[in-house]
Design a protein around this motif. Structure first.
Motif, short mmCIF file in Angstrom:
data_model
loop_
_atom_site.label_atom_id
_atom_site.label_comp_id
_atom_site.label_asym_id
_atom_site.label_seq_id
_atom_site.Cartn_x
_atom_site.Cartn_y
_atom_site.Cartn_z
N ASN A 1 0.88 -1.27 -0.03
CA ASN A 1 0.01 0.06 -0.03
C ASN A 1 0.93 1.19 0.14
O ASN A 1 0.59 2.30 -0.47
N HIS A 2 1.85 1.31 0.78
CA HIS A 2 2.79 2.26 0.63
C HIS A 2 3.54 2.69 -0.57
O HIS A 2 3.62 3.94 -1.09
N ARG A 3 3.97 1.46 -1.12
CA ARG A 3 4.66 1.66 -2.30
C ARG A 3 3.73 1.31 -3.60
O ARG A 3 4.38 1.45 -4.68
N LEU A 4 2.58 1.47 -3.47
CA LEU A 4 1.55 1.18 -4.76
C LEU A 4 1.78 0.13 -5.44
O LEU A 4 1.51 0.16 -6.53
N PHE A 5 2.19 -1.03 -4.87
CA PHE A 5 2.06 -2.21 -5.47
C PHE A 5 0.57 -2.89 -5.83
O PHE A 5 0.32 -3.50 -6.53
N LEU A 6 -0.16 -2.57 -4.56
CA LEU A 6 -1.55 -2.93 -4.66
C LEU A 6 -2.34 -1.92 -3.71
O LEU A 6 -2.73 -2.44 -2.67
N PRO A 7 -2.59 -0.99 -4.28
CA PRO A 7 -3.27 0.32 -3.53
C PRO A 7 -4.78 0.14 -3.24
O PRO A 7 -5.34 0.55 -4.23
N ILE A 8 -5.00 -0.33 -2.09
CA ILE A 8 -6.63 -0.79 -1.97
C ILE A 8 -6.98 0.02 -0.64
O ILE A 8 -8.14 0.02 -0.51
N ASP A 9 -6.20 0.54 0.24
CA ASP A 9 -6.33 1.20 1.36
C ASP A 9 -6.21 2.68 1.17
O ASP A 9 -5.12 3.23 0.96
N LYS A 10 -7.37 3.22 1.26
CA LYS A 10 -7.21 4.62 1.15
C LYS A 10 -6.40 5.51 2.39
O LYS A 10 -6.00 6.75 2.03
N SER A 11 -6.42 4.75 3.32
CA SER A 11 -5.70 5.71 4.71
C SER A 11 -4.41 5.78 4.32
O SER A 11 -3.70 6.60 5.03
N TYR A 12 -3.80 5.10 3.38
CA TYR A 12 -2.38 5.15 3.22
C TYR A 12 -2.15 6.52 2.23
O TYR A 12 -0.85 6.74 1.98
N GLN A 13 -2.86 6.93 1.73
CA GLN A 13 -2.84 8.08 0.60
C GLN A 13 -3.75 9.11 1.04
O GLN A 13 -4.75 9.64 -0.04
N GLN A 14 -3.91 9.50 2.22
CA GLN A 14 -4.97 10.48 2.56
C GLN A 14 -4.46 11.94 1.91
O GLN A 14 -5.66 12.75 1.91
N ALA A 15 -3.45 12.25 1.74
CA ALA A 15 -2.89 13.57 1.25
C ALA A 15 -3.68 13.75 0.05
O ALA A 15 -3.54 14.89 -0.63
N ALA A 16 -3.49 12.49 -0.66
CA ALA A 16 -3.73 12.47 -2.25
C ALA A 16 -4.52 11.48 -2.63
O ALA A 16 -4.23 10.35 -3.19
N PRO A 17 -5.95 11.09 -2.29
CA PRO A 17 -6.83 10.39 -2.29
C PRO A 17 -6.92 9.81 -3.92
O PRO A 17 -7.14 8.81 -4.01
N PHE A 18 -6.80 10.75 -4.93
CA PHE A 18 -7.11 10.49 -6.21
C PHE A 18 -6.04 9.54 -6.83
O PHE A 18 -6.08 9.25 -8.08
N ILE A 19 -4.91 9.33 -5.97
CA ILE A 19 -3.58 8.85 -6.58
C ILE A 19 -4.04 7.40 -7.03
O ILE A 19 -3.48 6.54 -7.64
N ILE A 20 -5.11 6.66 -5.93
CA ILE A 20 -5.33 5.26 -6.05
C ILE A 20 -6.02 5.10 -7.31
O ILE A 20 -5.70 4.42 -8.17
N PRO A 21 -7.15 5.84 -8.06
CA PRO A 21 -7.87 5.68 -9.21
C PRO A 21 -6.66 6.00 -10.19
O PRO A 21 -6.88 5.25 -11.41
N PHE A 22 -5.95 7.01 -10.13
CA PHE A 22 -4.98 7.26 -11.09
C PHE A 22 -4.00 6.09 -11.31
O PHE A 22 -3.71 5.66 -12.32
N PHE A 23 -3.49 5.44 -10.49
CA PHE A 23 -2.84 4.14 -10.46
C PHE A 23 -3.53 3.09 -11.15
O PHE A 23 -2.90 2.54 -11.98
N TRP A 24 -4.64 3.09 -10.88
CA TRP A 24 -5.58 1.71 -11.38
C TRP A 24 -5.68 2.12 -12.96
O TRP A 24 -5.84 1.14 -13.75
N ILE A 25 -6.00 3.38 -13.04
CA ILE A 25 -6.24 3.65 -14.80
C ILE A 25 -5.11 3.72 -15.68
O ILE A 25 -5.01 3.37 -16.75
#
Length: 714
Positions: free
Chosen positions: A149-173
């Motif tokens: 989650n920290h290194r974004l190999f499998l970002p599924i927990d939003k609590s690890y990216q609270q400062a930039a929450p849209f990084i998770i959808p950006f990563f997946w897309i």
């Protein structure tokens, strides 16, 4: 993605730096070739790490109490250390010993081979499935969950990216499709290589994937130089390690312009002092110009690095202040805008398009004929463009860092050479949010003020003014004018900082300052030295491939040799420039040692002149040593540049002068030996694992030219 979070953990500072994500890899570097547009996000308050207590000091600034096993000390603890050391300044060289500290923490920055190979596996395997599985096997379930989650190999927990929450959808897309497209392209080519042999050049695929592997090696080196607390933080739950902490550790984000990241420079200076076990707050420089000393002592700067340490005299300035100002000035320059806007974007793009254009010019489809060929060509093109651009930028940042360090060390040498260094050349105003941002704010205020005056109005009442008024009401004093003391202040016009190494304590403070400046940002510096080696290996492998291609007459497309030569040329330019800058940095060691040797030589000559002059005068008097007649003594105490210095009038005063000169000579000689051993034998500047010398530069050119000549003969 600019974000301000209340920091905790290992940077121990609030309002940490902005996080900027590169589409090549969310942990890679800022900027080209494809960067996310920055947009402000509201501040997010995160809970503090256990053992860290953030509180306001008397000046209204944040401070942090030190955890039991942490690196940083609070401001109060550092001030207490200074009070203990000022009575015995020699203790500033072995702080733990003299303060009887029971902290057994190892501050040495070492290369962690285990972490390097583990990170290499994580970065090379595709995310979401394969990287998390590898982390699960190597780390275990709990630590692997935090790591991916920290290194974004499998970002599924939003609590690890609270400062930039849209990084998770950006990563997946965006990011996952790119990595999988590259990996699947290489796998498909290996499977169908017999059918694609005449259509797709295998060397083109190999060189593209080689850039991907070199980029992974660079990222793995970063984690290999992490401290144990930082490695544990990456494997710990949020918010013990945040995206802001991660951004500060990036070469392309945090270290590219450290002044934009709040307190990053101060944290690295504190870490440098811990690394070599010194305290710059206790020793001070005696300045020859009282006016310059008075200005520097009242200069508004970071509260941990004041010129007036509350224990030195009016002619003294703290060594911590000098190093802090030299470092901030040297590291205040960002990479030129033209490089980011043009070279770093267009050079990799044009090179990546070069084979496609040649195919198109010969009447062939640029991206293949069928869907399989188009998919492989597209994956190879993205890999070729994206990761070569990152290697190119890493090389330029390495050159930039060598140059910044050389500038800082030149300041330290110049301050000991008469007439010294101009104050306007190294002073920067206090900046808590980054020098670049301060300039933008000041420019905006100036435009608004001019507009207001043109309209006949009064001064604009900003939010900063309201905060200043609140400070006045609460503290009962005028607010500090942090933005009015600039390098253009008329008060410092023509003033210089010059310190005489023969003055008592100056040589001691200078050596400690020099060692601290050399150790500043040591973790980043170790990584940069290794990055140059990675780029060199890429150039060598590319040239070996060119020789194999020519000597074995293997099948290749007509553009492949030209593409290899172009790519090797640009990478080799970065490597050779980096080696050249590293060599110039190492050569300053010899220059500084010559400064010390010249001072020692001058002291010996002064002592000899004094003895001979006193002997001649003693012979011309009836009572030697009492009444001195004849020619005056040729010494002027210590410095030949100090005016109105009283000359010794009798044997007692002459003996006192000799004792001071002998003491200064002893310190200078020891300093010369220490610098020579530490920076020429023990820890010199290294590139590619060897000492940075002109011989390394010539050998690098020789190796690359040899491969080029062999390829031409083939």
């Amino acid at each position: 993605l600019p974000s301000q979070t209340e920091g905790s953990g290992f940077s121990n500072r609030p309002n940490l730096a902005p996080l900027t994500i590169d589409v090549g890899h969310p942990e890679a570097i800022t900027g080209p070739p494809l960067s996310v547009m920055n947009s402000p996000t509201p501040a997010t308050s995160l809970p503090s790490e256990k053992g860290i207590l953030e509180e306001h000091n008397k000046d209204g600034e944040f401070t942090t109490k030190r955890p039991e096993n942490g690196r940083r000390k609070s401001r109060q603890e550092r001030q207490e250390d200074i009070e203990k050391l000022v009575s015995n300044v020699s203790g500033a060289t072995s702080v733990k010993k003299h303060l009887k500290a029971d902290d057994d923490h190892d501050f040495d920055i070492k290369f962690n081979k285990k972490e390097f190979f583990a990170s290499m596996i994580y970065e090379t395997l595709p995310p979401v499935i394969f990287s998390p599985l590898a982390a699960l096997i190597i780390e275990g379930p709990t630590r692997a969950y935090h790591l991916v989650n920290h290194r974004l190999f499998l970002p599924i927990d939003k609590s690890y990216q609270q400062a930039a929450p849209f990084i998770i959808p950006f990563f997946w897309i965006v990011f996952i499709p790119i990595i999988y497209m590259i990996t699947i392209s290489v796998v498909l080519y290996i499977i169908y290589k017999d059918d694609l042999y005449e259509k797709i050049d295998p060397w083109e695929v190999f060189l593209a994937y080689l850039a991907f592997l070199c980029r992974n090696a660079i990222l793995s080196i970063k984690y290999a130089y992490y401290g144990m607390e930082e490695l544990e933080g990456v494997r710990s739950p949020a918010p013990k390690w945040t995206d802001s902490h991660q951004s500060r550790k990036l070469i392309g984000a945090g270290w590219r312009y450290p002044l934009e990241h709040e307190h990053l420079v101060e944290d690295q200076l504190a870490e440098a002092q811990d690394l070599i076990d010194v305290n710059l707050g206790a020793p001070s420089f005696k300045v020859n110009c009282p006016k310059a000393a008075a200005f520097l002592r009242k200069f508004d700067c970071h509260s941990d690095y004041k010129a007036d340490n509350q224990h030195n005299s009016e002619d003294d300035i703290s060594a911590a202040f000098v190093v802090h100002q030299f470092v901030r000035k040297s590291f205040s320059d960002d990479i030129p805008f033209g490089f980011n806007a043009f070279i770093a974007n267009w050079v990799p793009f044009l090179m990546a398009q070069f084979p496609n254009w040649i195919r198109f010019s010969k009447g062939q489809p640029a991206f293949g004929e069928n869907h399989l060929q188009k998919f492989i060509f597209a994956g190879v093109f993205i890999c070729r463009f994206l990761f070569f651009a990152q290697l190119f930028l890493f090389g330029y940042i390495a050159v930039h860092d060598f140059n910044r360090r050389r500038r800082c060390m030149k300041f330290l040498g110049q301050m000991t050479q008469y007439p010294g260094v101009l104050l306007s050349d190294f002073l920067l105003p206090k900046s808590s949010k980054g020098e670049k941002k301060d300039k933008e704010v000041a420019k905006k205020k100036a435009v608004e003020e001019a507009k207001r005056k043109k309209e006949g109005g009064g001064k604009i009442h900003t939010e900063e003014d309201e905060q200043d008024e609140q400070d006045v009401a609460e503290k009962g004093k005028h607010p500090k004018k942090t933005d009015t003391t600039t390098c253009d202040d008329p008060e410092i016009a023509g003033l210089r900082l010059y310190v005489d190494l023969r003055e008592r304590g100056n040589a001691f403070a200078w050596v400690l300052s020099r060692r601290t400046a050399k150790a500043f940002g040591q973790g980043y510096f170790n990584r940069i030295q290794a990055y140059v080696g990675v780029l060199f290996m890429y150039s060598v492998i590319a040239m070996i491939s060119l020789n194999v291609l020519f000597w074995s007459n293997l099948h290749h497309y007509v553009t492949t040799p030209y593409y290899i030569i172009l790519k090797t040329f640009f990478i080799a330019v970065c490597v050779l420039t980096g080696i050249s800058e590293a060599t110039k940095l190492q050569e300053l060691v010899t220059y500084h040692r010559m400064i010390l040797k010249n001072e020692i030589f001058a002291i010996d000559q002064t002592l000899s002149d004094n003895k001979m002059a006193f002997r001649d005068q003693a012979k011309s008097t009836s009572t030697p040593g009492l009444g001195m007649k004849g020619p005056p003594v040729v010494t002027n105490l210590l410095s030949p540049y100090r005016k109105n210095t009283p000359k010794p009038k009798n044997f007692t005063e002459l003996q006192s002068v000799e004792e001071q000169l002998l003491a200064a000579k002893t310190i200078l000689k020891t300093a010369d030996d220490l610098i020579g051993y530490q920076e020429e034998i023990h820890m010199p500047v290294n590139v590619m694992g060897v000492h940075a010398t002109n011989g390394v530069y010539n050998s690098t050119i020789g190796i690359l030219l040899t491969f080029a000549v062999l390829a031409v003969e083939g």
